[in-house]
Design an enzyme around this catalytic site. Structure first.
Site, PDB file in Angstrom:
ATOM      1  N   GLU B 209     -16.400  28.438   7.221  1.00 42.81           N
ATOM      2  CA  GLU B 209     -16.397  27.029   6.851  1.00 42.81           C
ATOM      3  C   GLU B 209     -17.700  26.697   6.131  1.00 42.81           C
ATOM      4  O   GLU B 209     -18.620  27.519   6.087  1.00 42.81           O
ATOM      5  CB  GLU B 209     -16.188  26.140   8.079  1.00 42.81           C
ATOM      6  CG  GLU B 209     -17.284  26.258   9.120  1.00 42.81           C
ATOM      7  CD  GLU B 209     -16.986  25.473  10.411  1.00 42.81           C
ATOM      8  OE1 GLU B 209     -15.817  25.380  10.806  1.00 42.81           O
ATOM      9  OE2 GLU B 209     -17.941  24.979  11.018  1.00 42.81           O
ATOM     10  N   HIS B 247     -18.643  19.997  13.343  1.00 37.03           N
ATOM     11  CA  HIS B 247     -19.525  21.046  13.830  1.00 37.03           C
ATOM     12  C   HIS B 247     -20.954  20.777  13.362  1.00 37.03           C
ATOM     13  O   HIS B 247     -21.173  20.372  12.224  1.00 37.03           O
ATOM     14  CB  HIS B 247     -19.107  22.417  13.291  1.00 37.03           C
ATOM     15  CG  HIS B 247     -17.839  22.913  13.884  1.00 37.03           C
ATOM     16  ND1 HIS B 247     -17.033  23.845  13.277  1.00 37.03           N
ATOM     17  CD2 HIS B 247     -17.219  22.621  15.052  1.00 37.03           C
ATOM     18  CE1 HIS B 247     -15.985  24.096  14.026  1.00 37.03           C
ATOM     19  NE2 HIS B 247     -16.073  23.361  15.111  1.00 37.03           N
TER      20      HIS B 247
END
Lengths: 386, 290
Positions: B209, B247
């Site tokens: 990611e 995150h």
């Protein structure tokens, strides 16, 4: 969590770092007293917002009379300041920092971050201050030093010396700088910072170092051990929807598109946004509803998504792990009724008991497009948003 | 074979009697994981889920001789819990908890490296070797013993990759969520090494990611050291710069760590890119020509 400049400088002062004498004011009435208290014949007034680029946008001004300061305060307090770092709306100005005027002979740059690669705190220094450091990194990389440090390590003065050389400091300034690095590192570690930036760090006309600006970010995960910092949180500087989401433990970021997204898991939420884009649509937001998509959380998530008037359809994508999809389906139906959602909702359930979940959705007495294949669900949402 | 965990894994659970510890321990036991006991300070001497509870990891190690630990304790206590476990001699620690202060992790990382301990996570779904042992919060039923090794920074995104490789009949050798934090205990590279050396693993799926440069570093490593085919998907192609996407590690800062940069670098290093989340499985099939 970001701090305002005046809050950062208060921390700096606490850690024996050189900052200008200053005072924070919240109304134009306080300007004259503040100027008198600071003394001198000229001052700098600085609008306090969580964004850089204030100087170029009129948010920082040199004044020679308290009256000019009052004008500045009347102009900005209660209004929004737009800089190249804010959105078009800008950030609200609720306070102004008045400082004594500094005669600058040179502007330098100093910052500290946690570097993922070396897994150390790294100081970044440059002889080119007061400008965008990313431009310096790109155009004059030889003028930047990256120096990893270890808290409590005996070699810290040597590290400081390495940076001082790049900053071309003289002996007196180098001595000041060595204790400055020591204090900054102590501040960084003791207050759990994630970023600290002094741009510019200046050499005054008397040859001393002074922190003219202070940008401080605190690791939000560490706030439990810093109640004194939590008090510095300024909600007015946050996007209202994002702040509301954070209060409810939802992670939300607003975007420009018209397809609302509700997903469990940050990675899958990004993946869902990408999938929408892949099929020609535009996501209106990032929203991670968390591991347990209960009715309560789903209802709150719907409320936050629907605050955005551009949203034409909501795509719910839940990968049921430990939580069963049939329970999630019931929660979604109840939440849609509770919030009175009037726009189309596409739901994709996968994982634990997904079939049961889909059956419950398709039998519901409200219209929900239940599609198990993520590609098909995304395509449907894109079509409905047109 | 598999990596990290298997039938011989003897697991203790730190934060055993808490709600998360209990829920996931139950699921893991049901899956067939050999949980031999747990630790909750102040609850030593009691029995939980039919297993003994100890006040400290040292006592549990003394009595049970475990070779792995999984941690469910709250974020503010994790630093002490991980270090305690490492110092007590546990060589594989899986930390599920999210929200650990980054400076705590700097300290932890240094300590576990000095002790030669393998830490997976924090802020991760854990590790599973399908059919053998489940150390984590992933749904066991979507997995299937097989030939694909999966490494990911994200939980539910890992499940997508697992589901797709299961549906197409490949199954998984092991799946590891390394977590979405800026300072993870283990990196993509650490896991690539293990999968490269694992006989059962035929191909590796790397789910990345935005943020940081772990994917770029992995790409470089793959080019020089990995002979098995690697298939990658990178999430966050539509994420704006400067905004943290859930995150702690997922943020495009200073123009670095974009999905585009990562994909280009991975391609350059011979990694096969699934350009869409829904095509991870089919990309694996295409690469393995099945």
């Amino acid at each position: 969590m970001n701090l305002h400049e005046y809050q950062g400088k208060a921390l700096f002062a606490e850690y024996n770092l050189p900052v200008s004498k200053g005072k924070i004011i919240y109304s134009a009435d306080e300007v004259t007293d503040a100027c008198n208290e600071i003394g001198g014949t000229s001052w700098v007034v600085k609008a306090q917002v969580h964004a850089g680029g204030r100087g170029k946008s009129g948010g920082v001004q040199l004044i020679n009379t308290p009256e000019d300061g009052i004008k500045f305060a009347e102009k900005w307090l209660g209004n929004n300041l737009v800089t190249y770092q804010t959105d078009a709306k800008g950030q609200p100005v609720n306070s102004i920092l008045i400082e004594e005027c500094t005669n600058i002979s040179q502007e330098l740059y100093l910052s500290a971050v946690i570097d993922r690669d070396s897994q150390k705190i790294v100081f970044i220094g440059s002889s080119e201050g007061g400008v965008n450091i990313e431009d310096v990194a790109k155009n004059m990389p030889e003028k930047i030093i990256y120096q990893g440090v270890v808290y409590g390590d005996k070699s810290l003065p040597d590290s400081a010396l390495n940076i001082a050389k790049v900053l071309k400091l003289n002996d007196i300034q180098t001595n000041q700088f060595i204790s400055m690095i020591d204090n900054l590192l102590r501040l960084f570690v003791e207050k759990d910072l994630s970023l600290l930036e002094i741009n510019p760090l200046v050499i005054t006309d008397s040859g001393d170092l002074l922190c003219l600006d202070a940008k401080v970010n605190i690791d939000s995960n560490a706030l439990f051990r810093h109640p004194e910092l939590l008090e510095m949180y300024d909600e007015t500087q946050e996007d209202p929807q994002e702040a509301e989401a954070a209060k409810n433990d939802l992670s939300y970021v607003s975007l420009d598109g018209n397809i609302g997204c509700m997903v469990n898991g940050a990675g899958l939420a990004m993946g869902t946004m990408d999938t929408i884009k892949f099929y020609g649509g535009n996501p209106a937001n990032f929203l991670d509803v968390g591991g347990t998509a209960t009715q309560e959380r789903v209802a709150k998530a719907f409320k936050i998504i629907l605050e955005d008037p551009d949203v034409k359809v909501v795509l719910v994508n839940i990968f049921g792990g430990i939580v069963r999809c049939d329970l999630i389906a019931k929660g979604i139906i109840a939440a849609i009724k509770e919030v009175e959602v009037k726009i189309p909702v596409v739901v994709r359930l996968e994982g634990n008991s997904a079939d049961k979940g889909s059956k419950i959705l398709s039998k519901a007495d409200i219209k929900i497009d239940s599609i198990n294949d993520l590609a098909d669900a995304a395509k449907k949402a894109v079509e409905l948003a047109k | 074979m598999s990596i990290l965990v298997n039938k011989d894994t003897k697991l203790i659970v730190q934060g055993f009697t808490g709600s998360q510890g209990t829920l996931h321990s139950e699921q893991s036991i049901e899956y067939g994981t050999n949980i031999v006991g747990g630790v909750t300070p102040g609850k030593g001497g009691m029995e939980h889920l039919g297993k003994p509870v100890f006040n400290s990891v040292y006592e549990a190690v003394e009595e049970l001789d475990p070779n792995a630990s999984i941690i469910f304790v709250p974020a503010k206590f994790c630093k002490e819990s991980i270090i305690e476990s490492a110092e007590a001699g546990i060589k594989l620690i899986v930390c599920i908890t999210e929200g650990i202060p980054t400076l705590d992790m700097l300290e932890v990382k240094k300590r576990i490296d000095d002790l030669g301990v393998r830490l997976i996570g924090p802020n991760c779904p854990g590790v599973i070797t399908p059919g053998e042992a489940k150390l984590g919060i992933m749904p066991g039923n979507i997995h299937k013993p097989g030939s694909i090794g999966i490494i990911s920074r994200s939980g539910t995104l890992t499940y997508e990759a697992v589901k797709q490789t299961t549906d197409l009949g490949f199954g998984q050798s092991s799946c590891v969520g390394i977590g979405g934090d800026p300072i993870p205990g283990s990196s993509f590279i650490d896991m690539l090494k293990l999968f490269e050396d694992d006989d059962q693993t035929e191909a590796i799926v790397l789910v990345g990611e935005i943020g940081g440069n772990a994917e770029e570093a992995a790409a470089e490593y793959i080019k020089n050291n990995v002979t098995k085919p690697v298939i990658s998907y990178i999430a966050g192609q539509t994420a704006p710069a400067g905004k943290r996407m859930g995150h702690a590690g997922a943020i495009i800062a200073g123009g670095k760590g974009t999905a585009k940069d990562k994909i280009e670098k991975l391609k350059e290093c011979g990694v096969h890119i699934a350009d869409n989340l829904v095509s991870i499985g089919s990309k694996v099939a295409e690469v393995l020509q099945r």
